[in-house]
Motif scaffolding. Structure first.
Motif, PDB file in Angstrom:
ATOM      1  N   THR A  28       0.785  -1.222   0.000  1.00 15.30           N
ATOM      2  CA  THR A  28       0.000   0.000   0.000  1.00 15.30           C
ATOM      3  C   THR A  28       0.822   1.281   0.000  1.00 15.30           C
ATOM      4  OG1 THR A  28      -0.119  -0.051   2.422  1.00 15.30           O
ATOM      5  CG2 THR A  28      -1.887  -1.164   1.203  1.00 15.30           C
ATOM      6  N   GLY A  29       2.140   1.178   0.161  1.00 13.29           N
ATOM      7  CA  GLY A  29       2.982   2.369   0.210  1.00 13.29           C
ATOM      8  C   GLY A  29       3.381   2.851  -1.173  1.00 13.29           C
ATOM      9  N   ARG A  30       3.304   4.157  -1.375  1.00 17.27           N
ATOM     10  CA  ARG A  30       3.717   4.715  -2.664  1.00 17.27           C
ATOM     11  C   ARG A  30       5.206   4.494  -2.891  1.00 17.27           C
ATOM     12  NH1 ARG A  30       1.439   7.302  -6.563  1.00 17.27           N
ATOM     13  NH2 ARG A  30      -0.526   7.025  -5.459  1.00 17.27           N
ATOM     14  N   GLY A  31       6.000   4.486  -1.838  1.00 16.02           N
ATOM     15  CA  GLY A  31       7.421   4.203  -1.980  1.00 16.02           C
ATOM     16  C   GLY A  31       7.673   2.806  -2.509  1.00 16.02           C
ATOM     17  N   GLU A  32       6.792   1.859  -2.185  1.00 16.07           N
ATOM     18  CA  GLU A  32       6.935   0.496  -2.701  1.00 16.07           C
ATOM     19  C   GLU A  32       6.638   0.451  -4.197  1.00 16.07           C
ATOM     20  OE1 GLU A  32       5.773  -2.507   0.780  1.00 16.07           O
ATOM     21  OE2 GLU A  32       4.327  -0.873   0.595  1.00 16.07           O
ATOM     22  N   LEU A  33       5.713   1.293  -4.658  1.00 23.37           N
ATOM     23  CA  LEU A  33       5.476   1.415  -6.100  1.00 23.37           C
ATOM     24  C   LEU A  33       6.715   1.965  -6.788  1.00 23.37           C
ATOM     25  CD1 LEU A  33       3.702   1.617  -8.689  1.00 23.37           C
ATOM     26  CD2 LEU A  33       2.994   3.877  -7.870  1.00 23.37           C
ATOM     27  N   TYR A  34       7.289   3.032  -6.234  1.00 28.94           N
ATOM     28  CA  TYR A  34       8.491   3.612  -6.830  1.00 28.94           C
ATOM     29  C   TYR A  34       9.632   2.591  -6.884  1.00 28.94           C
ATOM     30  CZ  TYR A  34       6.195   8.135  -5.969  1.00 28.94           C
ATOM     31  OH  TYR A  34       5.326   9.198  -5.943  1.00 28.94           O
ATOM     32  N   ALA A  35       9.774   1.779  -5.829  1.00 31.27           N
ATOM     33  CA  ALA A  35      10.855   0.801  -5.794  1.00 31.27           C
ATOM     34  C   ALA A  35      10.717  -0.224  -6.911  1.00 31.27           C
ATOM     35  CB  ALA A  35      10.883   0.102  -4.436  1.00 31.27           C
ATOM     36  N   VAL A  36       9.501  -0.692  -7.162  1.00 29.22           N
ATOM     37  CA  VAL A  36       9.279  -1.656  -8.242  1.00 29.22           C
ATOM     38  C   VAL A  36       9.594  -1.024  -9.596  1.00 29.22           C
ATOM     39  CG1 VAL A  36       7.530  -3.001  -9.480  1.00 29.22           C
ATOM     40  CG2 VAL A  36       7.580  -3.028  -6.984  1.00 29.22           C
ATOM     41  N   LEU A  37       9.122   0.199  -9.804  1.00 27.08           N
ATOM     42  CA  LEU A  37       9.342   0.868 -11.085  1.00 27.08           C
ATOM     43  C   LEU A  37      10.811   1.205 -11.307  1.00 27.08           C
ATOM     44  CD1 LEU A  37       6.308   3.332 -11.158  1.00 27.08           C
ATOM     45  CD2 LEU A  37       6.507   1.101 -12.279  1.00 27.08           C
ATOM     46  N   ASP A  38      11.488   1.701 -10.286  1.00 26.80           N
ATOM     47  CA  ASP A  38      12.861   2.175 -10.446  1.00 26.80           C
ATOM     48  C   ASP A  38      13.857   1.048 -10.651  1.00 26.80           C
ATOM     49  OD1 ASP A  38      11.759   4.653 -10.088  1.00 26.80           O
ATOM     50  OD2 ASP A  38      12.572   4.968  -8.076  1.00 26.80           O
ATOM     51  N   ALA A  39      13.491  -0.175 -10.287  1.00 24.54           N
ATOM     52  CA  ALA A  39      14.418  -1.301 -10.391  1.00 24.54           C
ATOM     53  C   ALA A  39      14.280  -2.070 -11.701  1.00 24.54           C
ATOM     54  CB  ALA A  39      14.213  -2.264  -9.224  1.00 24.54           C
ATOM     55  N   ALA A  40      13.325  -1.705 -12.555  1.00 21.49           N
ATOM     56  CA  ALA A  40      13.092  -2.458 -13.789  1.00 21.49           C
ATOM     57  C   ALA A  40      13.592  -1.688 -15.005  1.00 21.49           C
ATOM     58  CB  ALA A  40      11.608  -2.780 -13.937  1.00 21.49           C
ATOM     59  N   LEU A  41      13.587  -2.366 -16.146  1.00 20.88           N
ATOM     60  CA  LEU A  41      14.046  -1.767 -17.394  1.00 20.88           C
ATOM     61  C   LEU A  41      12.955  -1.683 -18.457  1.00 20.88           C
ATOM     62  CD1 LEU A  41      17.498  -3.587 -17.735  1.00 20.88           C
ATOM     63  CD2 LEU A  41      17.069  -1.280 -16.864  1.00 20.88           C
ATOM     64  N   VAL A  42      11.990  -2.572 -18.396  1.00 17.71           N
ATOM     65  CA  VAL A  42      10.971  -2.668 -19.438  1.00 17.71           C
ATOM     66  C   VAL A  42       9.590  -2.710 -18.790  1.00 17.71           C
ATOM     67  CG1 VAL A  42      10.035  -4.111 -21.296  1.00 17.71           C
ATOM     68  CG2 VAL A  42      12.507  -3.847 -21.050  1.00 17.71           C
ATOM     69  N   CYS A  43       8.640  -2.017 -19.401  1.00 17.89           N
ATOM     70  CA  CYS A  43       7.247  -2.104 -18.994  1.00 17.89           C
ATOM     71  C   CYS A  43       6.430  -2.619 -20.171  1.00 17.89           C
ATOM     72  CB  CYS A  43       6.725  -0.746 -18.537  1.00 17.89           C
ATOM     73  SG  CYS A  43       6.504   0.457 -19.880  1.00 17.89           S
ATOM     74  N   HIS A  44       5.163  -2.920 -19.916  1.00 14.68           N
ATOM     75  CA  HIS A  44       4.242  -3.303 -20.985  1.00 14.68           C
ATOM     76  C   HIS A  44       3.084  -2.312 -21.012  1.00 14.68           C
ATOM     77  CE1 HIS A  44       6.526  -7.035 -20.751  1.00 14.68           C
ATOM     78  NE2 HIS A  44       6.080  -7.283 -21.972  1.00 14.68           N
ATOM     79  N   LEU A  45       2.871  -1.721 -22.175  1.00  9.64           N
ATOM     80  CA  LEU A  45       1.827  -0.728 -22.370  1.00  9.64           C
ATOM     81  C   LEU A  45       0.635  -1.368 -23.056  1.00  9.64           C
ATOM     82  CD1 LEU A  45       0.696   2.218 -22.628  1.00  9.64           C
ATOM     83  CD2 LEU A  45       1.967   2.348 -24.800  1.00  9.64           C
ATOM     84  N   GLY A  46      -0.530  -1.277 -22.423  1.00  9.09           N
ATOM     85  CA  GLY A  46      -1.757  -1.795 -23.009  1.00  9.09           C
ATOM     86  C   GLY A  46      -2.645  -0.652 -23.457  1.00  9.09           C
ATOM     87  N   VAL A  47      -3.080  -0.700 -24.717  1.00 12.48           N
ATOM     88  CA  VAL A  47      -3.894   0.367 -25.278  1.00 12.48           C
ATOM     89  C   VAL A  47      -4.860  -0.234 -26.291  1.00 12.48           C
ATOM     90  CG1 VAL A  47      -2.190   0.863 -27.092  1.00 12.48           C
ATOM     91  CG2 VAL A  47      -3.806   2.649 -26.393  1.00 12.48           C
ATOM     92  N   ILE A  48      -5.999   0.420 -26.494  1.00 11.46           N
ATOM     93  CA  ILE A  48      -6.975  -0.038 -27.479  1.00 11.46           C
ATOM     94  C   ILE A  48      -6.719   0.679 -28.798  1.00 11.46           C
ATOM     95  CG2 ILE A  48      -9.413  -0.224 -28.065  1.00 11.46           C
ATOM     96  CD1 ILE A  48      -8.598  -1.973 -25.746  1.00 11.46           C
ATOM     97  N   ILE A  49      -6.524  -0.096 -29.870  1.00 12.21           N
ATOM     98  CA  ILE A  49      -6.312   0.464 -31.206  1.00 12.21           C
ATOM     99  C   ILE A  49      -7.365  -0.122 -32.142  1.00 12.21           C
ATOM    100  CG2 ILE A  49      -4.727   0.725 -33.140  1.00 12.21           C
ATOM    101  CD1 ILE A  49      -2.418   0.417 -31.242  1.00 12.21           C
TER     102      ILE A  49
END
Length: 268
Positions: A28-49
């Motif tokens: 539930t901590g926003r810092g835990e969200l930042y930690a997950v994001l800052d330690a990775a290199l690639v994300c997956h973007l989902g969008v409707i086309i």
């Protein structure tokens, strides 16, 4: 000016981010969200086309409470994302959880899911800040070393921004959770830790003689895997590994259940 939220502030629970299953794995901590994001290199973007969902892997960067992604102006997914609801996910695989039963196999992971409305950045200063964040996410220090983008290159690049206001984090750690009656089967169970490591840099063949590998490239190390990646002292960082770049170094037990076939027959 970019709005930066307090990293100690809790994540906002919304109908989209509220966990419906295994809520105890939520963070539930926003810092835990930042930690997950800052330690990775690639994300997956989902969008409707055109009425169909499309999920694409891409690099990203974070500044405060804003996530930046980029791509070619010819990339239809980025163009379609402008002003539309999108979903971005980031996942770390920390371990393969091997149970006594097939049903209870799992993985140890850290994951983040972000929902929001994407916006294409048209302001050049913010575009440059976003691009720098993306480059520094992949290769910290590289932006200050490489040539800056030209106006032509900027015109060929789309940068989108996504607020981190609507996000959730989920983490699994620890050993398998087998049925108690299976503990006496005599089968090995545990965690196979997974580590991503950087190897020695491969020089471009076109480099002239005498150009050394920059220190920020030569000395790059992957963040340590949390203790939940394995069990006890076996969940350790692979710092200093000689593995080639992009490989996964995996350690595991050599135990092999000799009675597996007989036990299967006994239970059938």
């Amino acid at each position: 000016m970019l709005r930066v939220m307090n990293d100690r502030a809790p994540l906002s629970a919304t109908p989209r981010t509220r966990l419906g299953r295994l809520k105890e794995r939520g963070r539930t901590g926003r810092g835990e969200l930042y930690a997950v994001l800052d330690a990775a290199l690639v994300c997956h973007l989902g969008v409707i086309i055109g009425g169909s969902p499309v999920v694409l892997p891409t690099g990203y960067g974070r500044i405060g409470d804003t996530l930046y992604l980029h791509g070619s102006v010819a990339n239809k997914s980025l163009g379609a994302a402008d002003g539309q609801p999108v979903c971005v996910t980031v996942t770390h695989l920390d371990g393969i959880v091997l149970a006594r039963s097939v049903f209870h196999h799992s993985v140890n992971y850290r994951s983040a899911v972000i929902f929001g409305t994407a916006r294409v950045i048209t302001d050049d200063p913010e575009r440059l800040r976003g691009l720098r964040a993306i480059v520094d996410q992949l290769a910290p220090g590289q932006w200050d070393t490489a040539r800056a983008p030209t106006r032509k290159e900027l015109a060929a690049t789309t940068v989108i921004a996504l607020s981190l206001a609507d996000a959730s984090v989920k983490v699994r750690t620890g050993p398998p959770v087998d049925d108690e009656q299976d503990h006496d089967l005599g089968l090995w169970a545990g965690v196979l830790p997974v580590h991503v490591t950087f190897g020695a840099a491969d020089a471009d063949p076109a480099l002239p003689a005498g150009v050394a590998v920059p220190a920020h490239v030569r000395d790059r190390r992957w963040p340590a895997t949390p203790a939940g990646g394995g069990t006890g002292s076996r969940a350790r960082s692979q710092r200093g590994s000689g593995s080639r770049s992009g490989t996964m170094a995996v350690s595991c037990s050599n135990d092999r259940p000799a009675r597996l076939d007989r036990l299967r027959n006994d239970r059938s």
